[in-house]
Design a protein around this motif. Structure first.
Motif, mmCIF file in Angstrom:
data_model
loop_
_atom_site.group_PDB
_atom_site.id
_atom_site.type_symbol
_atom_site.label_atom_id
_atom_site.label_comp_id
_atom_site.label_asym_id
_atom_site.label_seq_id
_atom_site.Cartn_x
_atom_site.Cartn_y
_atom_site.Cartn_z
ATOM 1 N N PRO A 1 27.409 46.322 -72.506
ATOM 2 C CA PRO A 1 26.680 45.399 -71.639
ATOM 3 C C PRO A 1 25.881 46.113 -70.562
ATOM 4 O O PRO A 1 24.890 45.594 -70.066
ATOM 5 C CB PRO A 1 27.785 44.534 -71.023
ATOM 6 C CG PRO A 1 29.030 45.302 -71.210
ATOM 7 C CD PRO A 1 28.848 46.154 -72.414
ATOM 8 N N ARG A 2 26.311 47.332 -70.243
ATOM 9 C CA ARG A 2 25.590 48.086 -69.222
ATOM 10 C C ARG A 2 24.193 48.436 -69.740
ATOM 11 O O ARG A 2 23.200 48.337 -69.032
ATOM 12 C CB ARG A 2 26.366 49.353 -68.903
ATOM 13 C CG ARG A 2 25.935 50.012 -67.627
ATOM 14 C CD ARG A 2 26.681 51.305 -67.478
ATOM 15 N NE ARG A 2 28.081 51.066 -67.164
ATOM 16 C CZ ARG A 2 28.539 50.905 -65.936
ATOM 17 N NH1 ARG A 2 27.715 50.954 -64.933
ATOM 18 N NH2 ARG A 2 29.809 50.711 -65.711
ATOM 19 N N LEU A 3 24.139 48.825 -71.028
ATOM 20 C CA LEU A 3 22.854 49.161 -71.615
ATOM 21 C C LEU A 3 22.048 47.904 -71.915
ATOM 22 O O LEU A 3 20.836 47.922 -71.967
ATOM 23 C CB LEU A 3 23.058 49.942 -72.917
ATOM 24 C CG LEU A 3 23.768 51.284 -72.794
ATOM 25 C CD1 LEU A 3 24.033 51.867 -74.158
ATOM 26 C CD2 LEU A 3 22.936 52.243 -71.962
ATOM 27 N N ARG A 4 22.805 46.794 -72.098
ATOM 28 C CA ARG A 4 22.168 45.563 -72.527
ATOM 29 C C ARG A 4 21.296 44.978 -71.419
ATOM 30 O O ARG A 4 20.213 44.493 -71.662
ATOM 31 C CB ARG A 4 23.282 44.579 -72.877
ATOM 32 C CG ARG A 4 22.863 43.473 -73.791
ATOM 33 C CD ARG A 4 24.088 42.782 -74.325
ATOM 34 N NE ARG A 4 24.817 42.101 -73.289
ATOM 35 C CZ ARG A 4 26.117 41.861 -73.344
ATOM 36 N NH1 ARG A 4 26.828 42.297 -74.353
ATOM 37 N NH2 ARG A 4 26.735 41.214 -72.370
ATOM 38 N N TYR B 1 28.010 40.140 -63.176
ATOM 39 C CA TYR B 1 28.960 41.035 -63.833
ATOM 40 C C TYR B 1 29.184 42.261 -62.953
ATOM 41 O O TYR B 1 28.326 42.597 -62.129
ATOM 42 C CB TYR B 1 28.414 41.442 -65.203
ATOM 43 C CG TYR B 1 28.600 40.355 -66.231
ATOM 44 C CD1 TYR B 1 29.655 40.405 -67.116
ATOM 45 C CD2 TYR B 1 27.743 39.267 -66.287
ATOM 46 C CE1 TYR B 1 29.857 39.408 -68.043
ATOM 47 C CE2 TYR B 1 27.926 38.260 -67.206
ATOM 48 C CZ TYR B 1 28.990 38.335 -68.081
ATOM 49 O OH TYR B 1 29.198 37.331 -68.996
ATOM 50 N N PRO B 2 30.322 42.945 -63.114
ATOM 51 C CA PRO B 2 30.656 44.027 -62.198
ATOM 52 C C PRO B 2 29.548 45.070 -62.029
ATOM 53 O O PRO B 2 29.288 45.520 -60.922
ATOM 54 C CB PRO B 2 31.892 44.668 -62.845
ATOM 55 C CG PRO B 2 32.529 43.568 -63.604
ATOM 56 C CD PRO B 2 31.423 42.670 -64.058
ATOM 57 N N PHE B 3 28.863 45.420 -63.134
ATOM 58 C CA PHE B 3 27.886 46.517 -63.004
ATOM 59 C C PHE B 3 26.616 46.097 -62.295
ATOM 60 O O PHE B 3 25.738 46.906 -62.072
ATOM 61 C CB PHE B 3 27.560 47.091 -64.388
ATOM 62 C CG PHE B 3 27.234 46.034 -65.394
ATOM 63 C CD1 PHE B 3 25.938 45.580 -65.527
ATOM 64 C CD2 PHE B 3 28.221 45.488 -66.187
ATOM 65 C CE1 PHE B 3 25.635 44.598 -66.436
ATOM 66 C CE2 PHE B 3 27.932 44.506 -67.106
ATOM 67 C CZ PHE B 3 26.629 44.056 -67.240
ATOM 68 N N PHE C 1 33.725 40.630 -68.409
ATOM 69 C CA PHE C 1 33.865 39.278 -67.868
ATOM 70 C C PHE C 1 33.153 39.207 -66.522
ATOM 71 O O PHE C 1 33.035 40.208 -65.828
ATOM 72 C CB PHE C 1 35.336 38.915 -67.694
ATOM 73 C CG PHE C 1 36.071 38.828 -69.005
ATOM 74 C CD1 PHE C 1 36.107 37.644 -69.716
ATOM 75 C CD2 PHE C 1 36.689 39.948 -69.534
ATOM 76 C CE1 PHE C 1 36.758 37.570 -70.928
ATOM 77 C CE2 PHE C 1 37.345 39.883 -70.751
ATOM 78 C CZ PHE C 1 37.385 38.690 -71.447
ATOM 79 N N SER C 2 32.730 38.003 -66.154
ATOM 80 C CA SER C 2 32.046 37.875 -64.875
ATOM 81 C C SER C 2 33.069 38.075 -63.749
ATOM 82 O O SER C 2 34.258 37.824 -63.913
ATOM 83 C CB SER C 2 31.377 36.512 -64.760
ATOM 84 O OG SER C 2 32.345 35.525 -64.517
#
Lengths: 281, 272, 277
Positions: free
Chosen positions: A277-280, C146-148, C102-103
């Motif tokens: 998801p980081r790349l997404r 989201y965390p990132f 997860f959010s």
């Protein structure tokens, strides 16, 4: 999940890969409906190694059997073997890797030692030995089973590395303090991090299963109950196609194997960039 | 205090989103840094400090764009130049940066001395190539000069060092080519107070030895800036709202935002 | 303030904790003995690697002591849901505290499952909102985040909000504001002190900054190399101490009242120039 698919569809590599793979699946399953020539029917009139004609699109083999229908049957067997090998190898690998990596301690060490043992043993030799030992009952399913049972070590190893690096993360400790049980932690807080990994491992295992089956059949230790792509190659080799340089006996089967495995590799590579998801974002 | 090293002239920077929306991160910032001067910049996270740093280093990589203005080091403009050109001819030699996280800067699989040697290799010009032995000599000399345990530190991998040693190594490496000006972007915010003091002491050691002459020090800790900087500039929402000597800013703040910052400071009466 | 008649929350009698680090043993906590009383606001202060975070995880039951007696209200500390129903924590590294799949919101609300009796989803969501506002975050802004997508400081404030929403009996806060902007820090600590008073919480606050410890707590433990070298009220520990670790920690703080924090700094040079003139 739909979002994930949408993102995957944006990657040209994935689109090409999945297109080839679905096409080969469709041909394997529905091929006989459209190209209905019995693989056991020997066209004696056309003779061995007949050139392509309206009757036999790619000609016939040394026995006068139709090549296209042979390829379709071979593709189906190869995909079947690959899938069985892939499912078995991935299941064993993920189970051992996850259990050892997440638990740690002496259980991990024992499991890791076993995994390493399987990695150093040359897999192909074992495959040859077992295949030649089971003479009569060498069926397609059995070959798939043997391949699966001998090739799980790599998936176990990569899953273990991932799982044990997750173990020390504070979100696991926080989940514990939220009252989550071990199973819930495993499913909710460990598996998502590994899912892309597991999927990629599965695809790799399927493609290596297809290749292993082709190799073992080529040297004459393949299944006795069906025609696979490796068996087509084996029969071509045994019947002088090599010395007579009849390329049509080798080329289509090799091409089909290459294309199928290539498609799986494309899917595998394109997933890497999309699953995270980081790349997404 | 007359030789101007860095001159920032009405600099504005913006980010361009995929949908064509502009986000102005730095608005109309002008200041100069003279030889021998330390300028402190304080502001909360998201105020544009880090974007300003990118602009000062000439590293405007999309989605970051220059709206207007100019940055000059010794009179040489950094604007409208390719990133490669800036990287090869300006960075590390004229302007250098000390980043916050030493762990992200050092390659984990290379020894400190190899990471240090890379700085030389990256900035070698044709005709004046140094041999590895010469490079090593210069690295060892420099680390000796800084009073570090040269042999052990240079022959270690980043993981084998303490956080303080890592950060000091990064500082040693980023100043190897004697830059004119150093930008320290929160260099100590990940460290504890004792290590922070060690690192700051080392930075001043470098400054007093003339290895670099000027510095921009960025942090959100005003008491630290008070001890480090000659002048402090307060940045708020992309703009400089106040600039004065550290004494003025800390003891007699003018702008409401600065007053708020000073008021929110946690102080300890036992510290004398 | 006398502690004699208050119940003891944590009682440590000569506890040690060591880890296997390759071939040799790494001792993180060495022969620590202390009592933490009900309603205490204890700060454990020391530089990095002194063992304060390990001690925190021992209080949470995440690490059992290698030797010595460590009890919570007279019973040995166990890693059970019952313990975490009462003792909760703010971990040090916010980047590793969230599941990236997860959010943030769902992860904060998941905390309600540890509570007994368990509040309803809506009720707990309200408590999370209140916690978020207390740490200067707008609940609606982070609803789908989201965390990132958040900075370290923001994630740290999420963890604080989680702790506020849980309202535990005992809170172990390990460097809870290390990545938060300096001017927000005081506000968060003020709120922590307020909620502590309201709920009669016992707080163990772990920090490397002695001025923060002095600001919030009624008792301070100084740790060095795994040992507690100095403990008592702020006045006892900081006022007239001769203990070297404490003196060094005091000495290393850059305070605006100090004339010479670093001998070779500009400020020091300027002072010298003024003296000579």
């Amino acid at each position: 999940m739909i979002k994930l698919l949408k993102n995957l569809m944006k990657s040209p590599m994935f689109v090409v890969g999945i297109a080839i793979f679905i096409l080969s699946l469709l041909i394997a399953i529905f091929g006989p409906v459209f190209y209905n020539v019995d693989i056991n029917a020997r066209d004696i009139v056309a003779g061995p190694y007949a050139p392509s004609s309206s009757e036999h699109l790619l000609g016939t083999d040394h026995l006068g059997r139709d090549y296209v229908s042979l390829l379709i049957a071979g593709l189906r067997s190869s995909l079947y073997v690959g899938l069985i090998a892939g499912i078995i190898a991935t299941t064993i690998g993920v189970f051992i890797g996850l259990f050892g990596g997440f638990r740690g301690g002496w259980i991990d060490e024992v499991l890791n030692m076993g995994t390493n043992l399987f990695i150093v043993i040359p897999q192909f030799v074992i495959l040859v030995l077992i295949s030649s030992a089971v003479k009569e009952g060498r069926s397609l399913t059995l070959i798939g089973l043997i391949i699966g049972l001998t090739s799980w070590s790599w998936s176990a190893r990569s899953v273990r590395a991932q799982a044990s690096s997750l173990r020390s993360r504070d979100h696991i400790a926080l989940a514990k303090m939220n009252g989550d049980g071990n199973l819930k932690i495993l499913i909710k807080h460990v598996l998502p991090y590994l899912l892309s990994y597991v999927f990629m491992v599965f695809i790799m295992q399927v493609s290596s299963g297809i290749l292993s089956e082709a190799s073992i059949s080529m040297i004459g230790l393949g299944p006795l109950d069906s025609t696979s792509l490796g068996i087509i190659l084996n029969q071509a080799k045994d019947n002088g196609a090599l010395s007579d340089s009849i390329w049509i006996a080798f080329l289509p089967a090799t091409l089909v194997i290459t294309l199928t495995v290539f498609a799986l590799y494309l899917i595998n590579t394109s997933m890497e960039g999309v699953f995270n998801p980081r790349l997404r974002k | 205090m007359s030789d101007v090293v860095l001159e920032v002239d009405h600099l504005s920077l913006h980010y361009l989103s995929r949908f064509g929306e502009k986000f102005h991160a730095v608005r109309d910032v002008s200041f100069t840094v003279s030889k021998g001067e330390v300028l402190g910049i304080a502001g909360e996270s998201g105020c544009g400090k880090s974007t300003l740093v990118s602009g000062l280093m000439g590293m405007c990589i999309p989605p970051l764009h220059v709206t207007s203005g100019d940055v000059r080091i010794n009179g040489e403009s950094l604007m409208n130049r390719s990133v490669e050109d800036v990287r090869a001819n300006v960075l590390a030699q004229k302007i250098s940066m000390i980043p916050q996280g030493a762990f992200n800067t050092l390659n984990p699989v290379r020894k400190i001395k190899d990471s240090a040697a890379d700085v030389f290799y990256a900035h070698q010009k044709a005709g004046q190539r140094l041999s590895r032995a010469e490079i090593n000599d210069r690295i060892f000399d420099r680390f000796d000069e800084l009073g570090m345990e040269t042999k052990r530190i240079l022959n270690s991998y980043p993981i084998q060092l303490t956080a303080g040693e890592r950060q000091r190594s990064v500082i040693g490496i980023s100043t190897l080519l004697n830059p004119e000006i150093v930008i320290a972007d929160e260099p100590t915010s990940a460290l504890d107070v004792s290590t922070q003091k060690e690192v700051i002491t080392m930075i001043f050691d470098l400054l007093n030895k003339g290895i670099f002459s000027s510095m921009i020090f960025i942090t959100h800790e005003l008491p630290l800036l008070y001890h480090v900087a000659d002048d402090i500039a307060i940045m708020y929402k992309g703009q400089f709202v106040e600039r004065g000597t550290s004494e003025q800013i800390v003891k007699n703040p003018q702008h409401d935002y600065t007053k708020m910052l000073m008021k929110a400071m946690v102080r300890c009466d036992y510290v004398k | 303030m006398s502690n004699e008649n208050k119940p003891v929350v944590f009682h440590a009698d000569n506890i040690s904790k060591s880890f296997n680090a390759g071939k040799h043993l790494k001792v993180a906590v060495k022969n620590a003995s202390f009592d933490i009383y009900d309603g205490d606001f204890v700060s454990i202060v020391g530089s990095s690697g002194c063992g304060k975070s390990v001690l925190a995880k021992m209080m949470l039951g995440l690490y059992p002591p290698t030797s010595g007696d460590f009890t919570y209200y007279g019973k040995p500390i166990a890693n059970t849901k019952k313990h975490w129903n009462e003792v909760q924590s703010i971990f040090q590294d916010p980047f590793s505290c969230f599941n990236q799949f997860f959010s943030i919101r769902t992860q904060l609300e998941d905390a309600r499952f540890i509570l007994n009796p368990r509040p309803s989803r809506a009720e707990f969501a309200e408590r999370v909102d209140a916690g978020l506002r207390a740490v200067n975050m707008e609940p609606n802004e982070i609803r789908e985040k989201y965390p990132f997508e958040l900075s370290g400081g923001q994630m740290q404030r999420m963890l604080i909000a989680r702790a506020f929403a849980l309202r535990p009996k005992v809170l172990i806060a390990d460097e809870p504001t290390s990545m938060v902007d300096a001017h927000v820090r005081a506000g968060i600590l003020d709120y922590l002190m307020k909620i502590k008073k309201e709920l009669n919480m016992t707080v163990v606050f772990i920090t490397h900054d002695i001025s923060l410890a002095n600001y919030v707590s009624n008792r301070i433990f100084i740790m060095h190399d795994g040992q507690i070298v100095n403990q008592g009220t702020p006045d006892e520990v900081l006022g007239t101490t001769t203990e070297p670790t404490t003196l060094k920690l005091l000495d290393d703080i850059p305070d605006v009242n100090k004339q010479e924090w670093i001998p070779n700094s500009h400020l020091a040079r300027k002072a010298k120039i003024a003296e000579n003139a």
